[in-house]
Design an enzyme around this catalytic site. Structure first.
Site, PDB file in Angstrom:
ATOM      1  N   HIS A  18      18.676   0.707  16.578  1.00 55.05           N
ATOM      2  CA  HIS A  18      19.417   1.140  16.034  1.00 55.05           C
ATOM      3  C   HIS A  18      20.984   0.075  15.401  1.00 55.05           C
ATOM      4  O   HIS A  18      21.110   0.262  14.413  1.00 55.05           O
ATOM      5  CB  HIS A  18      20.278   1.699  17.161  1.00 55.05           C
ATOM      6  CG  HIS A  18      19.698   2.540  18.020  1.00 55.05           C
ATOM      7  ND1 HIS A  18      19.545   2.738  19.491  1.00 55.05           N
ATOM      8  CD2 HIS A  18      19.188   3.702  18.018  1.00 55.05           C
ATOM      9  CE1 HIS A  18      19.627   3.327  19.965  1.00 55.05           C
ATOM     10  NE2 HIS A  18      19.183   4.713  18.588  1.00 55.05           N
ATOM     11  N   LYS A  42      21.628  17.382  28.672  1.00 56.74           N
ATOM     12  CA  LYS A  42      20.462  15.892  28.959  1.00 56.74           C
ATOM     13  C   LYS A  42      21.610  15.687  30.042  1.00 56.74           C
ATOM     14  O   LYS A  42      22.971  14.653  29.918  1.00 56.74           O
ATOM     15  CB  LYS A  42      20.171  15.495  27.353  1.00 56.74           C
ATOM     16  CG  LYS A  42      19.676  16.373  26.676  1.00 56.74           C
ATOM     17  CD  LYS A  42      18.554  15.421  25.856  1.00 56.74           C
ATOM     18  CE  LYS A  42      18.016  15.852  24.326  1.00 56.74           C
ATOM     19  NZ  LYS A  42      17.656  14.854  23.557  1.00 56.74           N
ATOM     20  N   ARG A  91      11.174   6.022  11.537  1.00 58.34           N
ATOM     21  CA  ARG A  91      10.278   5.077  12.543  1.00 58.34           C
ATOM     22  C   ARG A  91       8.680   5.752  11.817  1.00 58.34           C
ATOM     23  O   ARG A  91       8.163   4.523  11.172  1.00 58.34           O
ATOM     24  CB  ARG A  91      10.373   4.817  13.713  1.00 58.34           C
ATOM     25  CG  ARG A  91      11.102   4.712  14.116  1.00 58.34           C
ATOM     26  CD  ARG A  91      11.352   4.497  15.791  1.00 58.34           C
ATOM     27  NE  ARG A  91      10.935   5.458  15.794  1.00 58.34           N
ATOM     28  CZ  ARG A  91      11.395   6.425  17.293  1.00 58.34           C
ATOM     29  NH1 ARG A  91      10.892   5.538  18.518  1.00 58.34           N
ATOM     30  NH2 ARG A  91      11.620   7.447  17.262  1.00 58.34           N
ATOM     31  N   SER A 129      14.700   4.843  22.154  1.00 55.83           N
ATOM     32  CA  SER A 129      15.076   4.703  23.451  1.00 55.83           C
ATOM     33  C   SER A 129      13.942   5.045  24.671  1.00 55.83           C
ATOM     34  O   SER A 129      14.216   4.781  25.625  1.00 55.83           O
ATOM     35  CB  SER A 129      16.076   5.572  22.866  1.00 55.83           C
ATOM     36  OG  SER A 129      16.862   4.685  22.429  1.00 55.83           O
TER      37      SER A 129
END
Length: 162
Positions: A18, A42, A91, A129
């Site tokens: 990040h 979540k 990514r 993460s």
């Protein structure tokens, strides 16, 4: 007109991946708003307050960064804060396919908001993460994936549990 950009995410926890994206995006915009998305469906590992505090600590003294939590559609939040750009980190190719679909939907809902993709630096491409949470959950050496303030906080919390 100010170039305000929203970098949305859960940041649960904030990783070096990040901060790589944030650091490289800073010169591109007048203001970078780090938006911590709150999803009622979540259950995060770390509280919103903790995640806001980490980012504020990491970027203390950086006047072009603002940190806030938000709920609802990201494009609606962009309108609320006057952001014309959404920043997303990529990514892998699979990230791009997913993020492009979201960008296309956002663009249909709000024509004035552009999504900007930055690929992460190669040394951070494996940091996610989700994986870092697993390392933390099982007591592994997560510090190597985290900015110093986040690592220090997590290590201190782990010691207090013992």
């Amino acid at each position: 007109m100010q170039r305000i950009c929203l970098f949305p995410g859960t940041f649960d926890p904030v990783t070096l991946g990040h901060t790589d994206i944030i650091d490289r995006a800073l010169p591109l915009f007048d203001e970078l708003v780090i938006g911590i998305g709150v999803n009622a469906g979540k259950e995060p590992m770390f509280s919103v307050e903790q995640r806001v505090e980490w980012i504020k600590e990491i970027y203390r003294g950086q006047s072009s960064i603002r940190v806030t939590a938000y709920e609802g559609l990201t494009v609606n939040f962009c309108k609320q804060i006057g952001a014309r750009f959404i920043l997303r980190g990529i990514r892998y190719v699979s990230d791009f396919e997913y993020e492009k679909a979201i960008a296309d939907i956002n663009r249909k809902m709000e024509h004035e908001v552009e999504t900007i993709f930055l690929t992460c630096s190669p040394e951070y491409s494996t940091i996610a993460s989700t994986l870092v949470r697993d390392v933390i959950r099982h007591g592994g050496p997560a510090e190597q994936f985290l900015p110093d303030p986040v690592a220090a906080s997590i290590v201190a919390a782990a010691k207090n549990k013992k």
